[in-house]
Design a protein around this motif. Structure first.
Motif, short mmCIF file in Angstrom:
data_model
loop_
_atom_site.label_atom_id
_atom_site.label_comp_id
_atom_site.label_asym_id
_atom_site.label_seq_id
_atom_site.Cartn_x
_atom_site.Cartn_y
_atom_site.Cartn_z
N ALA A 164 87.81 52.76 26.41
CA ALA A 164 87.59 52.34 27.79
C ALA A 164 87.02 50.98 27.87
N PRO A 165 87.43 50.19 29.13
CA PRO A 165 88.40 50.60 29.99
C PRO A 165 89.75 50.37 29.89
N LYS A 166 90.10 49.80 28.77
CA LYS A 166 91.34 49.18 28.60
C LYS A 166 92.69 50.05 28.33
N ALA B 40 95.77 51.43 30.23
CA ALA B 40 95.25 52.22 31.27
C ALA B 40 96.32 52.22 32.61
N GLY C 161 91.14 50.44 35.33
CA GLY C 161 90.55 50.95 34.08
C GLY C 161 90.15 52.36 33.92
N ILE C 162 90.07 52.90 32.96
CA ILE C 162 89.59 54.14 32.59
C ILE C 162 88.00 54.19 32.48
N MET C 163 87.47 54.78 33.51
CA MET C 163 85.96 55.09 33.37
C MET C 163 85.63 56.25 32.29
N SER C 164 86.17 57.40 32.34
CA SER C 164 86.10 58.30 31.36
C SER C 164 87.26 59.34 31.01
N ASP D 56 89.26 53.85 37.47
CA ASP D 56 88.33 53.35 38.33
C ASP D 56 89.01 53.03 39.84
#
Length: 134
Positions: A25-27, A43, A73-76, A90
């Protein structure tokens, strides 16, 4: 929970067995399968290929078009049963469930899918970059 998702092992349907899932995360994420294939998926690529129906998708001439997601982006990420993952992006998108089979499909067809996506954007005068604020 994040530790559990970083090292999942399960069966990926009819394709290959998933042996590793790593969230960076976040890529991007990296997924590796028992047949030796490993895929690094950004992402942006995951977001534009979300398996969910999303209110932020524009339908132009029947084509699914998601623009402006270059910097998403990927937050989780959270496991869904023993067959996949749900991402929280995000841009607040969080409804798609990515199965292991779908990861394999995305990774195997990554360059064709991305090339077709860019062609579709150009065809409709859209961009991968987010619109500027007014």
């Amino acid at each position: 929970m994040l530790a559990a998702i970083r090292r999942m092992t399960t069966v990926a349907g009819e394709t290959a067995r998933i042996t590793r899932f790593s969230l960076h995360a976040p890529k991007h994420v990296e997924v590796e399968f028992g047949d030796g294939r490993m895929f690094k998926l950004s992402a942006e690529f995951l977001r534009i290929n979300s398996p969910a129906v999303d209110g932020k998708i524009r339908s132009i001439g029947g084509e699914k078009v998601i623009s402006g997601r270059r910097h998403v982006g990927i937050m989780s990420a959270e496991p869904v049963g023993n067959y996949g993952v749900r991402f929280n992006f995000d841009d607040l998108h969080k409804t798609g469930i990515y199965s292991w089979d779908y990861f394999y499909h995305l990774g195997s067809n990554k360059f064709t899918l991305m090339r077709n996506y860019i062609k579709t954007l150009k065809k409709h005068g859209l961009s991968r970059d987010p619109r500027g604020r007014k």
